[in-house]
Design a protein around this motif. Structure first.
Motif, mmCIF file in Angstrom:
data_model
loop_
_atom_site.group_PDB
_atom_site.id
_atom_site.type_symbol
_atom_site.label_atom_id
_atom_site.label_comp_id
_atom_site.label_asym_id
_atom_site.label_seq_id
_atom_site.Cartn_x
_atom_site.Cartn_y
_atom_site.Cartn_z
ATOM 1 N N ARG A 290 -49.201 12.570 -34.652
ATOM 2 C CA ARG A 290 -49.683 13.936 -33.833
ATOM 3 C C ARG A 290 -48.290 15.021 -33.150
ATOM 4 N N ILE A 291 -46.968 14.757 -33.351
ATOM 5 C CA ILE A 291 -46.256 15.591 -32.762
ATOM 6 C C ILE A 291 -45.334 15.952 -33.325
ATOM 7 N N ALA A 292 -44.505 16.319 -32.998
ATOM 8 C CA ALA A 292 -44.164 17.516 -34.190
ATOM 9 C C ALA A 292 -43.137 18.251 -33.413
ATOM 10 N N GLY A 293 -41.956 18.232 -33.607
ATOM 11 C CA GLY A 293 -40.695 19.201 -32.980
ATOM 12 C C GLY A 293 -39.285 19.659 -33.658
ATOM 13 N N TRP A 294 -39.477 20.901 -33.159
ATOM 14 C CA TRP A 294 -37.960 21.779 -33.830
ATOM 15 C C TRP A 294 -36.802 21.827 -32.621
ATOM 16 N N ASP A 295 -35.584 21.870 -33.183
ATOM 17 C CA ASP A 295 -34.804 22.679 -32.771
ATOM 18 C C ASP A 295 -34.088 23.696 -33.209
ATOM 19 N N VAL B 31 -38.782 23.551 -29.482
ATOM 20 C CA VAL B 31 -40.408 23.394 -29.385
ATOM 21 C C VAL B 31 -41.426 22.970 -29.843
ATOM 22 N N ARG B 32 -42.436 22.140 -29.464
ATOM 23 C CA ARG B 32 -43.271 21.028 -29.188
ATOM 24 C C ARG B 32 -44.088 21.177 -29.165
ATOM 25 N N LEU B 33 -45.438 20.247 -30.627
ATOM 26 C CA LEU B 33 -46.417 20.586 -30.991
ATOM 27 C C LEU B 33 -46.941 19.077 -30.382
ATOM 28 N N ILE B 34 -47.923 18.977 -29.552
ATOM 29 C CA ILE B 34 -49.018 18.156 -29.282
ATOM 30 C C ILE B 34 -50.231 17.917 -29.673
ATOM 31 N N HIS B 35 -50.611 17.345 -30.351
ATOM 32 C CA HIS B 35 -52.327 17.373 -31.213
ATOM 33 C C HIS B 35 -52.944 15.752 -30.314
ATOM 34 N N ASP B 36 -53.457 16.669 -29.286
ATOM 35 C CA ASP B 36 -54.509 16.004 -28.597
ATOM 36 C C ASP B 36 -56.005 15.964 -28.350
ATOM 37 N N ARG B 37 -56.588 15.840 -27.214
ATOM 38 C CA ARG B 37 -58.500 16.255 -27.343
ATOM 39 C C ARG B 37 -57.471 17.825 -27.282
ATOM 40 N N THR B 38 -56.386 18.499 -27.157
ATOM 41 C CA THR B 38 -56.541 20.141 -26.602
ATOM 42 C C THR B 38 -54.392 20.065 -27.827
#
Length: 932
Positions: A792-797, A849-856
């Motif tokens: 549920r976590i995605a990141g890119w440099d 850059v990081r995306l976190i898929h949680d309640r939001t």
């Protein structure tokens, strides 16, 4: 340890005293020139002259332990010693000062010694003392205590004889203040040669003085019975011998004999002979551990008392080498003796017809005096009312009922006390009498004595209940049953305090065939008045306690947020003596992190609760800035320092004192399973690992909040998934009746169950660790950690190249498709375009850059620059400044947090539905979606 000292220490511990206790209470209302002081002043002058130049401290205290006068061998001692050893007015009774000379002499009623460490209070263990009670020779009552204090190294056995002679001199001077009639009767009795007349009557018993009777194990009812029988014999005005059977099979014979003074005053003397008495009775002439020194001889009298002028005492009696204490064997003049030498065995002296009234009056005064100490021992309304009933039964009445307004029980002031009365107490010599039961609401008629006393504000006497129509009409069936149980007389008194009617006290008589009289009504009125003040104090305390508790509960979290990072449970228990300043909080932070806080403001009451509310609000504000734990505590420390300076600025009128507080602040990140913790003078948290192991991490303690200028440190903990972080206040583990290590072991045992939920863990801790009587608030916060799944976590440099922004947007859209979040992809694309472009243009590498898929859905852009962007409204002619405005409109929330390597700009998108863009784009017509 000597038995007297050991017993005193045990009493002190039962009273809840501790060797390092606070200062003694101080009384402003003591009598500096009363009867005892007037009699003692010449004797104290002699003692001061005798001990001139020595390190002797001579104290005279009253029967309550309040020091009335101090004299010193060296005048300089008055300035070198602490106030409690130099200033009159401090109370040294055992319940306040622990084991000390004055308190022990009052408790043991004889000559006592306390040496060095035998003192219970640590502050007194460098000295020694010898003390002896000073009695009224006519009444036998202890009027005060004479005490010598000196360094332990200056102890001298000869001081026992000196203090005994000094006490005897004070007693004789008090005796000389008695009325001429009493002294003439006493002289006639002594001149009659008591020993030669009554020795044959004693048989296998022995004559006893009233002071020996009080120390022989007779309880109060036995002593009262003896006094009543003696009064009856005095009233008979003839020779008589009456055997009185007391509790536990003991027998005492009372002998009455008429005497006539030289002036023609006729009276009766009563002597007591104990048969088969217990072997542990203290024989006449035995005093503590000082053989050869006699106790006081005690005499009771029922004659009228009138002050008489006594001749001045020109010298301290018995200063010669062969002198002995007056009244002891070997004193010149025995058996006749002198006026100051009443022999042991005399119980009462009085005139016929006067004795009964005098003893009854003295009994009423003693009851009122005892009531002042036994009523109002707690600040509980119901308990205080029961203490009134227990005080009156059986010495005044056989049964007592107390009815209080429902508002009083809640702590409020009653509006109409006659209409909402509830039966609060039923107490008597039996439990099976048909009174209204406790808890029942009473609907009284206006004709009842109870409502009549409320209307008049005065006690109402019903000497014959059979003729009391108003009382009988209230409930004919129940009153008929009471009459059948021989309840025949009633006094009702209003509980009136400070103009407020709190309820009604009713006193019933059944065993004594004599009805209540006017004297009984006056006594009941006085008892009710004194008890009403105590009940009103308890009512006010109940109200204030409820108000402060309501304030504090309103300042605490009413509900905890639902978070993916932790599952939380909490408990808060207020102290019994007053609400304190404990608080806790669970604060969501950016990036799915969560802050866990527990704090404690020093003190109790409204001020502590209000200060707690200010600090909790401040913690919320500092948390919004996404500061590290040590920085949050630094800001709190500065705030508490400012509050302290504000309190100091209020001047002497401020009674709140200096503010102090402790706090522990922890931040848990479920994406890394790391927890950052800092504490300010607070107990360290407990960590329960998934396997059930419980540890208390060694964290930098940090100073309490408010000291200022000292740094705080943040420690890092690794908390695997399904760990438990337990925060608590010091009230959970600190208790004067147990060791802290013992409490921590109990806490460890209660936590060592990894299968329990946080709620079950809180219940187990409260059941195991919380002390029986809470002297401080208890706050408990249990958080079970949850790790965020890596999927549920995605990141890119990416490098600082604007051409790479489109690649990041494309990668993010693909990840949102994998997560099934296509409805927010357009908004996320816009957010990333603005945030990444700003990082490339104004920031520094590395950029991530990081995306976190949680309640939001959380978008984070990290760069190495510490420059913070600011939201502003761009003018129509500005070429830029609309990017953050667009972010603020698209995101549910956004912000900046600093890291060790730069900063993170983050934005959260709600997942409930699509974002509507037309209005947003209309506000920034010069920008186009996706512009870099």
């Amino acid at each position: 340890m000597r038995s007297t000292i050991l017993s005193s220490w045990q009493r002190c511990q039962l009273l809840g005293l501790s060797p390092d206790q606070a200062e003694l209470p101080f009384r402003h209302d003591f009598e500096p020139d009363g009867r005892l002081v007037r009699a003692a002043e010449p004797v104290l002058d002699r003692l001061e002259h005798r001990f001139a130049g020595s390190r002797m401290n001579v104290a005279l205290a009253d029967a309550e332990g309040t020091v009335l006068q101090r004299r010193f061998g060296k005048v300089s001692m008055a300035s070198s010693l602490p106030a409690i050893q130099t200033v009159p007015g401090f109370v040294f009774a055992e319940q306040f000062g622990g084991t000390n000379g004055i308190g022990l002499a009052l408790a043991e009623r004889r000559l006592c010694h306390v040496y060095g460490a035998e003192h219970f209070a640590e502050r007194s263990q460098a000295s020694a003392c010898v003390a002896i009670p000073v009695r009224d020779l006519l009444s036998g009552r202890i009027e005060g205590v004479l005490c010598f204090g000196f360094p332990r190294t200056d102890a001298d056995p000869a001081l026992d004889a000196v203090i005994c002679r000094a006490a005897a001199a004070i007693e004789r001077r008090m005796l000389e203040q008695s009325s001429a009639r009493e002294r003439s009767l006493l002289r006639a009795y002594l001149d009659s040669g008591r020993r030669s007349r009554t020795g044959a009557v004693a048989g296998n018993g022995r004559l006893m003085g009233v002071d020996e009777l009080s120390r022989s194990g007779l309880d109060q009812s036995d002593q009262m019975m003896l006094t009543e029988k003696a009064t009856d014999l005095i009233s008979s005005a003839q020779w008589a011998a009456v055997e009185v059977v007391l509790s536990r099979g003991r027998r005492i014979t009372l002998l009455s004999r008429p005497v006539t003074s030289a002036s023609g005053v006729e009276g009766i003397v009563i002597e007591a002979v104990l048969h088969n008495g217990p072997q542990q009775l203290v024989a006449a002439g035995r005093v503590d551990e000082a053989p050869g020194l006699a106790t006081h001889s005690a005499v009771h009298t029922t004659a009228h008392t009138a002050p008489a002028t006594a001749p001045p005492l020109g010298h301290l009696p018995g200063t010669g080498p062969s002198a002995t204490r007056p009244g002891t064997p070997g004193t010149p003049g025995t058996p006749g003796g002198t006026l100051g030498d009443p022999a042991p065995g005399l119980l009462l002296v009085g005139e016929p017809g006067v004795g009964r009234y005098a003893v009854a009056a003295r009994g009423r005064l003693e009851l009122l005096s005892e009531a002042s100490t036994r009523i109002g021992t707690t600040l509980d309304v119901s308990r205080t009312a029961r203490e009134l009933a227990e005080m009156a039964v059986p010495r005044l009445a056989d049964f007592v009922t107390i009815d209080l307004s429902e508002a009083v029980l809640r702590g409020d002031e009653p509006d109409d006390p006659g209409s909402d009365l509830y039966r609060t107490v039923v107490h008597g010599i039996h439990d099976d009498y048909p009174f209204y039961p406790v808890g029942e609401r009473l609907d009284l008629r206006s004709t009842t004595p109870q409502l009549r006393c409320l209307a008049s504000g005065q006690a109402v006497l019903e000497p014959d209940l059979r003729a009391a129509a108003g009382w009988r009409s209230q409930d004919p069936e129940r009153t008929g049953r009471l009459l059948a149980h021989n309840v025949h007389s009633l006094i009702t008194a209003p509980l009136l305090a400070r103009g407020v009617v709190l309820g009604i006290a009713s006193f019933y008589r059944s065993q004594d065939p004599a009805p209540f009289g006017d004297d009984d009504r006056s006594l009941a009125q006085e008892l009710a008045t004194r008890a009403a003040i105590c009940i009103d104090n308890a009512r006010r305390y109940t109200r204030e306690h409820a108000m402060v508790l309501a304030l504090q509960r309103s300042l605490l979290p009413r509900g905890l947020p639902e978070l993916s990072a932790v599952e939380v449970a909490h408990r808060y228990l207020p102290a019994e003596s007053g609400v304190g300043g404990d608080w806790f909080d669970v604060i969501p932070l950016s990036g799915t992190r969560v802050a866990l806080v527990v704090g404690d403001v020093v003190g109790h009451g409204l001020h502590a609760a209000a200060t707690m509310g200010r600090l909790r609000t401040a913690v919320h504000n500092f948390s919004e800035l996404d500061l590290a734990p040590d920085e949050v505590l630094t800001h709190l420390d500065n705030l508490v320092g400012r509050l302290d300076r504000e309190e100091d600025g209020e001047g002497p009128a401020s009674a709140t004192g200096i503010i102090g507080a402790t706090c522990v602040y922890a931040v848990y990140d479920p994406t890394t399973q790391r927890c950052s913790v800092a504490r300010a003078g607070h107990p360290p948290p407990a960590v329960v690992h998934p396997d059930g192991t419980v540890t208390f991490p060694e964290l930098p303690a940090g100073p309490p909040l408010g000291l200022g200028g000292l740094p705080f440190e943040t420690a890092e903990l690794h908390l695997p998934d399904d760990s438990r972080l337990v925060l608590y206040s010091d009230g959970l583990i600190e208790d004067r009746h147990r060791d802290v290590d013992t409490a921590l072991d109990q806490l460890r045992g209660a936590l060592a169950h990894p299968d329990r939920s946080p709620e079950a863990t809180c219940d187990a801790v409260l059941a195991t660790v919380v002390p029986g009587h809470l002297v401080d608030d208890v706050t408990l916060l249990v958080a079970r950690t949850r790790a965020l799944h890596p999927g549920r976590i995605a990141g890119w440099d990416l490098p600082a190249d604007p051409a790479r922004v489109c690649e990041v947007r494309a990668a993010a859209i693909r990840k949102l498709g994998e997560w099934g979040l296509e409805e927010v992809s357009f908004a996320v694309e816009l957010l990333l375009s603005e945030l990444v472009t700003n990082a490339i243009r104004y920031g520094a590498e590395p950029i991530r850059v990081r995306l976190i898929h949680d309640r939001t859905l959380i978008c984070e852009v990290h760069d190495a620059s510490s420059t913070v962007p600011h939201l502003r409204r761009a003018a129509s002619t500005d070429e830029g400044g609309r990017g953050l405005f667009l972010v603020a409109q698209l995101a549910q929330s956004w912000g900046t947090r600093y890291t060790a390597g730069g900063k993170v700009i983050w934005a959260e998108c709600a997942l409930e539905g699509p974002v509507h863009l037309p209005g947003v784009l209309a506000d920034c017509p010069e920008e186009t979606p996706g512009a870099g």
